[in-house]
Design a protein around this motif. Structure first.
Motif, PDB file in Angstrom:
ATOM      1  N   PHE A 159     -71.520  77.839  93.140  1.00  0.00           N
ATOM      2  CA  PHE A 159     -70.311  77.791  93.492  1.00  0.00           C
ATOM      3  C   PHE A 159     -69.491  79.006  93.116  1.00  0.00           C
ATOM      4  O   PHE A 159     -68.563  79.739  93.416  1.00  0.00           O
ATOM      5  CB  PHE A 159     -69.503  76.599  93.402  1.00  0.00           C
ATOM      6  CG  PHE A 159     -69.842  75.764  94.171  1.00  0.00           C
ATOM      7  CD1 PHE A 159     -69.321  75.781  95.781  1.00  0.00           C
ATOM      8  CD2 PHE A 159     -70.116  74.342  93.970  1.00  0.00           C
ATOM      9  CE1 PHE A 159     -69.571  74.601  96.719  1.00  0.00           C
ATOM     10  CE2 PHE A 159     -70.524  73.507  94.936  1.00  0.00           C
ATOM     11  CZ  PHE A 159     -70.089  73.275  96.152  1.00  0.00           C
ATOM     12  N   SER A 173     -58.383  75.684  98.756  1.00  0.00           N
ATOM     13  CA  SER A 173     -59.592  76.455  98.592  1.00  0.00           C
ATOM     14  C   SER A 173     -59.518  77.757  97.989  1.00  0.00           C
ATOM     15  O   SER A 173     -59.996  78.285  96.795  1.00  0.00           O
ATOM     16  CB  SER A 173     -60.361  76.580  99.752  1.00  0.00           C
ATOM     17  OG  SER A 173     -60.753  75.298 100.216  1.00  0.00           O
ATOM     18  N   LEU A 176     -58.343  77.380  94.386  1.00  0.00           N
ATOM     19  CA  LEU A 176     -59.585  76.882  93.619  1.00  0.00           C
ATOM     20  C   LEU A 176     -60.345  78.283  93.053  1.00  0.00           C
ATOM     21  O   LEU A 176     -60.955  78.621  92.236  1.00  0.00           O
ATOM     22  CB  LEU A 176     -60.223  75.949  94.060  1.00  0.00           C
ATOM     23  CG  LEU A 176     -61.677  75.388  93.499  1.00  0.00           C
ATOM     24  CD1 LEU A 176     -61.192  75.079  91.783  1.00  0.00           C
ATOM     25  CD2 LEU A 176     -62.086  74.156  93.899  1.00  0.00           C
ATOM     26  N   MET A 180     -61.513  79.740  89.529  1.00  0.00           N
ATOM     27  CA  MET A 180     -62.679  79.770  89.151  1.00  0.00           C
ATOM     28  C   MET A 180     -63.087  81.216  88.713  1.00  0.00           C
ATOM     29  O   MET A 180     -63.855  81.335  87.496  1.00  0.00           O
ATOM     30  CB  MET A 180     -63.737  79.271  90.077  1.00  0.00           C
ATOM     31  CG  MET A 180     -63.581  77.698  90.403  1.00  0.00           C
ATOM     32  SD  MET A 180     -64.818  77.115  91.752  1.00  0.00           S
ATOM     33  CE  MET A 180     -66.345  77.388  90.998  1.00  0.00           C
ATOM     34  N   CYS A 293     -65.626  71.054  93.709  1.00  0.00           N
ATOM     35  CA  CYS A 293     -66.151  72.161  94.485  1.00  0.00           C
ATOM     36  C   CYS A 293     -66.529  71.881  95.951  1.00  0.00           C
ATOM     37  O   CYS A 293     -65.981  72.460  97.081  1.00  0.00           O
ATOM     38  CB  CYS A 293     -67.002  73.033  94.140  1.00  0.00           C
ATOM     39  SG  CYS A 293     -66.256  74.175  92.530  1.00  0.00           S
ATOM     40  N   LEU A 297     -64.197  73.432  98.410  1.00  0.00           N
ATOM     41  CA  LEU A 297     -64.776  74.588  98.945  1.00  0.00           C
ATOM     42  C   LEU A 297     -65.620  74.536 100.370  1.00  0.00           C
ATOM     43  O   LEU A 297     -65.692  75.435 101.073  1.00  0.00           O
ATOM     44  CB  LEU A 297     -65.614  75.411  97.998  1.00  0.00           C
ATOM     45  CG  LEU A 297     -64.668  75.620  96.534  1.00  0.00           C
ATOM     46  CD1 LEU A 297     -65.596  76.288  95.790  1.00  0.00           C
ATOM     47  CD2 LEU A 297     -63.351  76.625  96.869  1.00  0.00           C
ATOM     48  N   TYR A 310     -58.045  69.596  93.032  1.00  0.00           N
ATOM     49  CA  TYR A 310     -57.721  70.896  92.373  1.00  0.00           C
ATOM     50  C   TYR A 310     -57.151  70.651  91.062  1.00  0.00           C
ATOM     51  O   TYR A 310     -57.362  71.347  90.153  1.00  0.00           O
ATOM     52  CB  TYR A 310     -56.634  71.917  93.433  1.00  0.00           C
ATOM     53  CG  TYR A 310     -56.577  72.989  92.653  1.00  0.00           C
ATOM     54  CD1 TYR A 310     -57.321  74.009  92.339  1.00  0.00           C
ATOM     55  CD2 TYR A 310     -54.981  72.990  92.470  1.00  0.00           C
ATOM     56  CE1 TYR A 310     -56.507  75.104  91.905  1.00  0.00           C
ATOM     57  CE2 TYR A 310     -54.413  74.031  91.654  1.00  0.00           C
ATOM     58  CZ  TYR A 310     -55.196  75.056  91.480  1.00  0.00           C
ATOM     59  OH  TYR A 310     -54.648  76.273  90.937  1.00  0.00           O
TER      60      TYR A 310
END
Length: 338
Positions: A159, A173, A176, A180, A293, A297, A310
């Motif tokens: 991911f 998404s 996040l 990340m 994720c 995602l 999230y």
């Protein structure tokens, strides 16, 4: 699940009548928990009796109902058993869900209220009972054993690669992905450390016991009469007891010295291995990150559950939260860190 599932209530009501003989007067969806595959309801039948209904979608193992039934029948009162259907089954197929029925127990979870000293002691005693229980061979054969697999770690690294090269247009998404990328170095370090600890641990002889595997404040039900219950037996495993013990002191909600002392008073004389605790604390963070994720995602659906996921993902990185607490016990292990 925060969002009500797309299943008509009359289907649930018909199932309860045909399979359990329950004439339900009121059915209430409860927006509880972070598991997007589990929806729960409260039902009132015959005008007076409350029941707890769990709808489980996706992966389902029959052991998740047969084990709590066995534990309760063998004297562990801190486990709520599923109720049997008319023909003595412990669950009902209600595609795409499995329906499980239990008595409704009035209480609040460990995120909503802190256990008292007496409840911490009782919690320790109940978990010790579970870890000490001798299971019949037929049950043992259906419970997975710990393998220290790197699957969750590999998923998180995958991911991380995706957010570097892929554009995410859906707002949650996109947030996040940005988070990340900003915290990529930290994520890679804890994955590498979990790999190191896992390789060392897996080469040692270890004692495996029955573990709940998902003990956290949301899965401890605290009742007004001082009774406590360990709930949600979806993923039991045979593993070192540290698999369960890592969260006592390993999350910000359960990290006060007097609470840990009270729990250990109930659990008994035990010195958890700090290396195992560190591994499981890192692995828990990694598993949660991978699950969130997948939720955020890989799909664009979920409403409130997406935003909650999230927030849970990000909270691991706050000072004094899960990653810091994993580092803390890792330092006690004395094992050389990268």
């Amino acid at each position: 699940m925060q969002e009500k599932p797309e299943i008509q209530e009359k289907i649930i009501l018909t199932c309860l009548w045909e399979e359990y003989g329950l004439a339900v007067d009121r059915l209430e969806f409860l927006p509880w928990g972070a598991d997007v595959n589990t929806a729960v309801y409260r039902a009132v039948a015959n005008g007076k009796t409350d029941y707890f209904i769990k709808l489980r979608k996706g992966d389902f193992s029959e052991i998740s109902v047969s084990l709590p039934h066995f534990l309760n029948a063998n004297g562990i009162q801190a486990v709520i058993p599923p109720l049997e259907t008319r023909d003595h089954r412990l669950w009902v197929n209600l595609e795409p869900f499995r329906l499980i029925l239990q008595p409704y127990v009035e209480g609040r979870n460990g995120y909503e209220v802190q256990p008292s000293t007496a409840q911490w002691i009782e919690f320790g005693q109940a978990l010790k009972q579970i870890h000490s229980l001798s299971l019949p061979a037929a049950l043992v054969s259906r419970i997975p054993s710990e393998t220290f697999s790197s699957a969750w770690r590999e998923m998180v690294l995958d991911f991380l690669q995706q957010v570097e090269v892929k554009h995410f247009s859906e707002p949650t998404s996109a947030k996040l992905a940005v988070f990340m990328k900003e915290h990529g170095a930290v994520i890679r370090r804890i994955v590498m450390r979990a790999n190191q600890l896992g390789e060392w641990i897996s080469s040692r002889p270890l004692k495996f016991v029955l573990c709940h595997s998902d003990i956290h404040p949301g899965n401890l039900l605290i009742c007004p009469d001082n009774q406590i219950y360990i709930v949600d037996w979806d993923s039991p495993i045979l593993a070192p007891p540290e698999r369960d013990l890592q969260l006592i002191g390993g999350c910000p909600t359960w990290n006060q010295p007097d609470e840990i002392t009270s729990f250990r008073l109930g659990y008994g004389d035990s010195k958890p291995d700090p290396t195992l605790l560190a591994y499981y604390r890192y692995e828990r963070v990694i598993q949660d990150m991978a699950a969130f994720c997948q939720q955020i995602l890989l799909t664009g659906t979920g409403g409130k559950d997406r935003q909650q996921g999230y927030q849970y993902f990000c909270s691991n990185f706050l000072p004094g939260h899960e990653i810091d607490l994993a580092h803390e016990v890792d330092r006690l292990s004395g094992r050389k860190q990268p």
